[in-house]
Design a protein around this motif. Structure first.
Motif, PDB file in Angstrom:
ATOM      1  N   ARG A  97     -10.938   3.940  -4.065  1.00  0.00           N
ATOM      2  CA  ARG A  97      -9.522   3.790  -3.744  1.00  0.00           C
ATOM      3  C   ARG A  97      -8.902   5.185  -3.602  1.00  0.00           C
ATOM      4  N   ARG A  98      -8.342   5.441  -2.427  1.00  0.00           N
ATOM      5  CA  ARG A  98      -7.801   6.766  -2.128  1.00  0.00           C
ATOM      6  C   ARG A  98      -6.297   6.703  -1.929  1.00  0.00           C
ATOM      7  N   SER A  99      -5.623   7.787  -2.318  1.00  0.00           N
ATOM      8  CA  SER A  99      -4.178   7.887  -2.134  1.00  0.00           C
ATOM      9  C   SER A  99      -3.858   9.216  -1.455  1.00  0.00           C
TER      10      SER A  99
ATOM     11  N   SER B 237       0.821  -1.219   0.000  1.00  0.00           N
ATOM     12  CA  SER B 237       0.000   0.000   0.000  1.00  0.00           C
ATOM     13  C   SER B 237       0.852   1.265   0.000  1.00  0.00           C
TER      14      SER B 237
ATOM     15  N   ARG C 203       3.671   7.671  -1.036  1.00  0.00           N
ATOM     16  CA  ARG C 203       2.222   7.630  -1.214  1.00  0.00           C
ATOM     17  C   ARG C 203       1.664   6.438  -0.434  1.00  0.00           C
TER      18      ARG C 203
ATOM     19  N   THR D 203      -1.915   4.204  -0.241  1.00  0.00           N
ATOM     20  CA  THR D 203      -3.177   3.952  -0.935  1.00  0.00           C
ATOM     21  C   THR D 203      -4.031   2.983  -0.129  1.00  0.00           C
TER      22      THR D 203
END
Length: 208
Positions: free
Chosen positions: A193-195, A148, A183, A185
């Protein structure tokens, strides 16, 4: 002349009454002292009870340290804590805390949002509450898996994501120049899906 023993009667009567009077006075003073001590007792301390009840509803807690806001310094603490009446009815708080103890990111995810991706793994039309709970726990345990995290947060060739939810353009361009930026995620619900990344320019976490 009066007999000698008749003359002693008044004295004997006085002596017999003295112990009773002293005893009654002593009992009265003891009662008064007890009442005074009771009035001086401190008020009940409810602080510890409140603290205990605040922690007692913690159902699942997952923590991972990883470089993020300061890649060349100390790692941050990523924590996901689920609280509530039950695993399927609770809410999870996702926080990122620096090595100095400052919370730089906070977001709340419902148990339903954690459970939603289970629909892609279902082999039958229905699942039991125990299976649902097991899935939420597994989702939390895998929330901070190594895959992630990625670096850099924004590759130099990445086009600017125009749109209503686009990050600040200056912060985006600044991250494109930072090869050590990181980053993170994560998935919310079934497909959201968020980053996120730390923006040194804005000195805060931004959504990418």
């Amino acid at each position: 002349m009066r007999p000698f023993w008749l003359a002693l009667l008044p004295l004997l009567a006085a002596c017999n009454s003295t112990p009773s009077a002293v005893q009654e006075g002593t009992e009265a003073r003891v009662t008064d002292k007890s009442a005074a001590d009771t009035s001086q007792l401190p008020a009940p301390d409810t602080t510890r009870a409140a603290a205990a009840s605040t922690q007692s509803d913690t159902l699942v807690s997952v923590q991972q340290t990883h470089a993020f806001s300061q890649p060349d310094y100390k790692p941050d603490v990523f924590r996901l804590v689920l609280r509530g009446p039950s695993v399927l009815e609770g809410a999870a708080t996702f926080t990122i805390t620096t090595a100095a103890g400052e919370v730089i990111f906070r977001e709340t995810l419902s148990a339903a949002e954690l459970e939603a991706p289970m629909v892609y793994e279902m082999k039958t039309a229905t699942v039991t509450p125990a299976e649902r709970e097991a899935f939420v726990r597994r989702r939390m345990n895998e929330f901070f898996r190594a895959s992630s995290f990625s670096s850099p947060a924004v590759v130099a060739s990445a086009p600017y994501p125009a749109g209503p939810d686009a990050p600040d353009r200056a912060a985006w361009d600044d991250l494109r120049k930072r090869t050590k930026s990181i980053r993170f995620t994560y998935l919310v619900g079934k497909e959201d899906r968020r980053s996120i990344a730390w923006s040194p320019l804005q000195k805060q976490v931004i959504h990418l």
